[in-house]
Enzyme design. Sequence first.
Site, mmCIF file in Angstrom:
data_model
loop_
_atom_site.group_PDB
_atom_site.id
_atom_site.type_symbol
_atom_site.label_atom_id
_atom_site.label_comp_id
_atom_site.label_asym_id
_atom_site.label_seq_id
_atom_site.Cartn_x
_atom_site.Cartn_y
_atom_site.Cartn_z
ATOM 1 C CE LYS A 162 -4.219 -1.554 0.039
ATOM 2 N NZ LYS A 162 -5.090 -1.281 -1.116
ATOM 3 C CG ASP A 191 -3.959 -0.434 -4.300
ATOM 4 O OD1 ASP A 191 -4.249 0.644 -4.875
ATOM 5 O OD2 ASP A 191 -4.809 -1.203 -3.834
ATOM 6 C CD GLU A 217 -4.930 -2.435 -7.131
ATOM 7 O OE1 GLU A 217 -4.315 -3.476 -7.442
ATOM 8 O OE2 GLU A 217 -5.793 -2.404 -6.240
ATOM 9 C CG ASP A 242 -9.251 -1.868 -6.654
ATOM 10 O OD1 ASP A 242 -10.369 -2.393 -6.835
ATOM 11 O OD2 ASP A 242 -8.723 -1.826 -5.520
ATOM 12 C CE LYS A 266 -10.346 -4.892 -4.763
ATOM 13 N NZ LYS A 266 -10.257 -3.650 -3.973
ATOM 14 C CD GLN A 294 -13.564 -3.598 -2.067
ATOM 15 O OE1 GLN A 294 -13.453 -3.668 -3.269
ATOM 16 N NE2 GLN A 294 -13.029 -2.610 -1.365
HETATM 17 C C1 MUC Z 1 -7.498 -2.534 -2.490
HETATM 18 O O1 MUC Z 1 -7.042 -3.248 -3.371
HETATM 19 O O2 MUC Z 1 -7.582 -1.344 -2.719
HETATM 20 C C2 MUC Z 1 -8.690 -1.138 0.120
HETATM 21 C C3 MUC Z 1 -9.561 -0.193 -0.323
HETATM 22 C C4 MUC Z 1 -10.406 -0.810 -1.252
HETATM 23 O O3 MUC Z 1 -11.284 -0.297 -1.924
HETATM 24 O O4 MUC Z 1 -10.080 -2.128 -1.376
HETATM 25 C C5 MUC Z 1 -9.012 -2.434 -0.487
HETATM 26 C C6 MUC Z 1 -7.915 -3.136 -1.169
HETATM 27 MG MG MG Z 2 -6.778 -1.487 -4.790
#
Ligand code: MUC
Ligand code: MG
Length: 367
Positions: A162, A191, A217, A242, A266, A294
């Site tokens: 992250k 991401d 991402e 995403d 997702k 998610q």
């Molecule tokens: C992700 O991949 O972003 C965190 C915020 C969201 O919307 O999903 C998670 C994981």
């Molecule tokens: Mg994401």
Amino acid sequence: MKITAVEAIPFTIPYVKPLRFASGEVHAATHVLVRVHTDAGVVGVAEAPPRPFTYGETQDGIIAVIKGVFAPAVVGLTLLEREVVAARMARTVGNPAAKSAVDMAIWDALGKVLGLPVGDMLGGYTDRMRVSHMLGFAEPAAMVAEAEKMVDIYGIRTFKVKVGRHPASLDTAVVRALRERFGSDVDLYVDGNRGWTAAESARAMREMADLDLLFAEELCDAADVLGRRWLVEQLPVPFIADESVPTPADVTREILGRSATAVSIKTARSGFTTSRRTHHLAEGLGVPVVMGNQIDGQIGTACTLAFGSAFELTSRYAGELSNFLDMSDDLLTEPLQIRDGHLHRSTAPGIGFEIDPDKLDRYRTDN
Ligand code: MUC
Ligand code: MG
């Protein structure tokens, strides 16, 4: 095979370690268990994770829309009428997690009635997926220690880091520390959850140019249309859309608009019925797919695994299937087990899990 009732049950299971990222943080799985009852006596099950910071849904809102709108719209339909279910739910704008849980619970019930695993019904490409682990915000040393644990205990070798903090050096230091610690033994991608501007993203990606990233991402917001196109054009790696692509139409817009070059699917936000459309679209467009998380519990993870293992395109890269490891407990009789970096899907009919009634009694918040 007729649907006779749809239940929406709130439950809360605390996290041992909260997940922190640029758009929010999660301390507890405050989810909704959805049960679709049928006249065959079979019950299909799925879970909906509310993510207000991404799609605007809340636990109360999910329960209200399922009880008040979706249940009356689907009761009386058969389990085979999944396109009718999708069309009726589509009359209501938004609510992706609520719609997805109803859809997946119907697929679960259908699999149980037919005696078939949903992964086989969807495509049956493989029986397993490689697991990618998501590293939330912490100090570089703690994030490296978490990755070491994932390698040692679970054999996981793909990490999504992250990013999106200020200054960006907080994040680039983590990615550099991971690459120095593991060398070429691991795959790394980042991401941003829209935390940076396009210019900040470009600068951070230049700083990480020597770190051999697999993907980037959602580093900046898709609403910055020209900025994101400018960013994506200069990146040496695929840019995964995403949260900007919950629907197939969003995928078309982002890919044809050159604001993304890969897609996260997702099941928590597009169920099986719409995820299948997104998969076919991504295949037709010729873009890579990563099965995303998610921040799902084990039920949601089993759903992602069933779908991801069904197709070659969705199982090509490691899927994000490990967030449940941060939870203090879950609802299943048989916990999911990550071994040698893989999750194997169940061969049982339906999605392939059983709810432990004692655990549901302990964690449900409506009694
Ligand atoms: C992700 O991949 O972003 C965190 C915020 C969201 O919307 O999903 C998670 C994981
Ligand atoms: Mg994401």
